[in-house]
Enzyme design. Structure first.
Site, mmCIF file in Angstrom:
data_model
loop_
_atom_site.group_PDB
_atom_site.id
_atom_site.type_symbol
_atom_site.label_atom_id
_atom_site.label_comp_id
_atom_site.label_asym_id
_atom_site.label_seq_id
_atom_site.Cartn_x
_atom_site.Cartn_y
_atom_site.Cartn_z
ATOM 1 N N LYS A 45 25.421 -3.627 -0.371
ATOM 2 C CA LYS A 45 26.917 -3.540 -0.667
ATOM 3 C C LYS A 45 27.533 -2.585 0.404
ATOM 4 O O LYS A 45 28.517 -3.005 0.541
ATOM 5 C CB LYS A 45 27.540 -2.992 -2.556
ATOM 6 C CG LYS A 45 26.568 -3.603 -3.316
ATOM 7 C CD LYS A 45 27.372 -2.641 -4.918
ATOM 8 C CE LYS A 45 26.472 -2.883 -5.805
ATOM 9 N NZ LYS A 45 25.801 -1.406 -6.472
ATOM 10 N N ARG B 269 10.992 3.621 3.735
ATOM 11 C CA ARG B 269 10.612 2.645 4.529
ATOM 12 C C ARG B 269 12.146 1.679 5.597
ATOM 13 O O ARG B 269 12.532 1.700 4.239
ATOM 14 C CB ARG B 269 9.483 1.674 4.249
ATOM 15 C CG ARG B 269 9.401 0.675 5.190
ATOM 16 C CD ARG B 269 8.428 0.126 4.889
ATOM 17 N NE ARG B 269 6.590 0.776 4.832
ATOM 18 C CZ ARG B 269 5.507 0.410 4.506
ATOM 19 N NH1 ARG B 269 6.182 -0.847 4.199
ATOM 20 N NH2 ARG B 269 4.357 0.808 4.697
ATOM 21 N N ARG C 88 0.193 -1.100 0.056
ATOM 22 C CA ARG C 88 0.023 -0.117 -0.076
ATOM 23 C C ARG C 88 1.197 1.367 0.095
ATOM 24 O O ARG C 88 0.448 2.072 -1.007
ATOM 25 C CB ARG C 88 -1.200 0.046 1.397
ATOM 26 C CG ARG C 88 -2.532 -0.429 1.098
ATOM 27 C CD ARG C 88 -2.636 -1.178 2.446
ATOM 28 N NE ARG C 88 -1.257 -2.097 2.617
ATOM 29 C CZ ARG C 88 -1.807 -3.689 2.560
ATOM 30 N NH1 ARG C 88 -2.895 -4.101 1.709
ATOM 31 N NH2 ARG C 88 -0.661 -4.583 2.405
ATOM 32 N N THR C 89 2.066 0.862 1.023
ATOM 33 C CA THR C 89 2.407 2.897 0.667
ATOM 34 C C THR C 89 3.222 2.882 -0.554
ATOM 35 O O THR C 89 3.310 4.362 -0.140
ATOM 36 C CB THR C 89 3.488 2.564 2.683
ATOM 37 O OG1 THR C 89 2.770 2.247 3.883
ATOM 38 C CG2 THR C 89 3.580 3.506 2.697
ATOM 39 N N HIS D 61 4.635 5.491 11.686
ATOM 40 C CA HIS D 61 4.226 5.252 10.632
ATOM 41 C C HIS D 61 3.346 6.710 10.000
ATOM 42 O O HIS D 61 1.414 6.559 9.854
ATOM 43 C CB HIS D 61 3.470 4.263 9.869
ATOM 44 C CG HIS D 61 3.475 3.920 8.368
ATOM 45 N ND1 HIS D 61 3.586 4.038 7.427
ATOM 46 C CD2 HIS D 61 2.550 2.386 8.135
ATOM 47 C CE1 HIS D 61 3.267 4.129 6.883
ATOM 48 N NE2 HIS D 61 2.956 2.335 6.635
HETATM 49 N N1 CP Z 1 -0.598 -0.022 5.762
HETATM 50 C C1 CP Z 1 1.026 -0.252 5.248
HETATM 51 O O1 CP Z 1 1.686 -0.249 5.657
HETATM 52 O O2 CP Z 1 1.018 -1.123 4.549
HETATM 53 P P1 CP Z 1 2.587 -2.058 3.658
HETATM 54 O O3 CP Z 1 2.879 -2.327 4.671
HETATM 55 O O4 CP Z 1 1.429 -2.715 2.447
HETATM 56 O O5 CP Z 1 2.550 -0.457 2.647
#
Ligand code: CP
Length: 304
Positions: free
Chosen positions: A80, A101, A51-52, A129
């Site tokens: 590396k 991320r 999603r993100t 998040h």
């Molecule tokens: N909600 C969320 O962060 O989903 P993903 O891990 O699929 O990005």
């Protein structure tokens, strides 16, 4: 140049403004289709995501911009041994904004200090998040009309669930919020969130292991996945993973206007039979995430 690492990097007024922009994008998508023409977003995902990452990418494309990036650390020179700082210094030469991320808490903060373009934290370990919280807030706003006077049940892995930590921080700034924290003892909310947010700001909360007992009181039920990837011991994960499974019968005592949320991905926490319940909002959250990320990109790039 400004980065967003924590949801508290945004004031309540800025969150209102992002929500207004997101609602306008929903109503008038054509108005926004060229706003980021010739701009590039880099998505640097050192940890898996559906999603993100894809919603950031869809957001930039819908704003008329372009996207570069990688979806796993082993597709980048991190494999590396390159540092996060060197990676983002490099990517700053190619992109106007970065969404990152990383499995290590604090890595996006380190990146923001090295980058010469805005960095957005797209999830750091079990910590924060913030853009999921933006998706959650737009969902609550569209379902409930405001953020005040809500009883919010947070259920599942409250220890490692970074979306829970960011959402508590965000909602604690509104009035009349009351949290019911539903988890096994081993997966309770970390003390740093309880002490630095709930106790510090005198936010009413109760801790329980009993979802059914809490159910009739809730305006929002926020289910979460037990975060297998953060456990040191697989046996502990197996013992705890199915602590809560929401099924239609468990909603018998719930309010008719309950809003059932989940940041997704789900494993077993919500039975697919619940998807047909009009109170299920988790796929609305997915869609709202794209609109809020569009609004955030516009804000950080200073696009009118
Ligand atoms: N909600 C969320 O962060 O989903 P993903 O891990 O699929 O990005």
């Amino acid at each position: 140049m400004r980065s967003i690492i924590d949801i508290l990097d945004l004031s309540v007024e800025e969150i209102d403004s992002l929500i207004n922009t997101a609602c306008d994008i929903i109503e008038n998508p054509d108005k926004y289709c060229d706003k980021c023409k010739r701009k590039k977003l880099a998505t640097l995902f050192f940890e898996p995501s559906t999603r993100t990452r894809l919603s950031f990418e869809a957001a930039m494309y819908e704003l008329g911009g372009n996207v570069i990036g990688f979806s796993a650390a082993n597709n980048s020179s991190a494999a590396k041994g390159e540092s996060v700082s060197d990676t983002v210094k490099t990517v700053s030469c190619y992109a106007d904004i970065i969404a990152m991320r990383h499995p290590k808490e604090g890595a996006p903060m380190v990146a923001s200090m090295a980058a010469s373009v805005p960095v957005i934290n797209a999830g750091d370990g079990g910590h924060n998040h913030p853009t999921q919280t933006l998706a959650d807030l737009l969902t609550i706003y569209r379902e409930k009309g405001s953020f005040n006077n809500l009883t919010v049940g947070l259920c599942g892995d409250l220890k490692f669930g970074r979306t829970v930590h960011s959402l508590i921080n965000a909602l604690s700034r509104y009035s009349g919020i009351n949290f019911i924290l539903i988890s096994p003892d081993e997966l309770k909310l970390p003390d740093y969130v309880t002490n630095n947010v709930l106790k510090k700001y005198n936010i009413p909360y109760e801790e329980t292991t009993d979802l059914l007992e809490a159910m009739p009181k809730l305006d929002i039920l926020y289910m979460t996945r037990v975060q297998r990837e953060r456990f040191f011991n697989e046996q502990d994960y197996i013992r705890l993973k199915d602590s809560y499974i929401l099924t239609p019968d468990k909603l018998d005592t719930a309010k008719q206007d309950l809003c059932i949320m989940h940041p997704l991905p789900r494993v077993n926490e919500i039975s697919v039979a619940v998807d047909n319940d009009k109170r299920a909002c988790y796929f609305k959250q997915v869609k709202n995430g794209k609109y809020m990320r569009m609004a955030l990109i516009l804000m950080l790039l200073g696009v009118e």
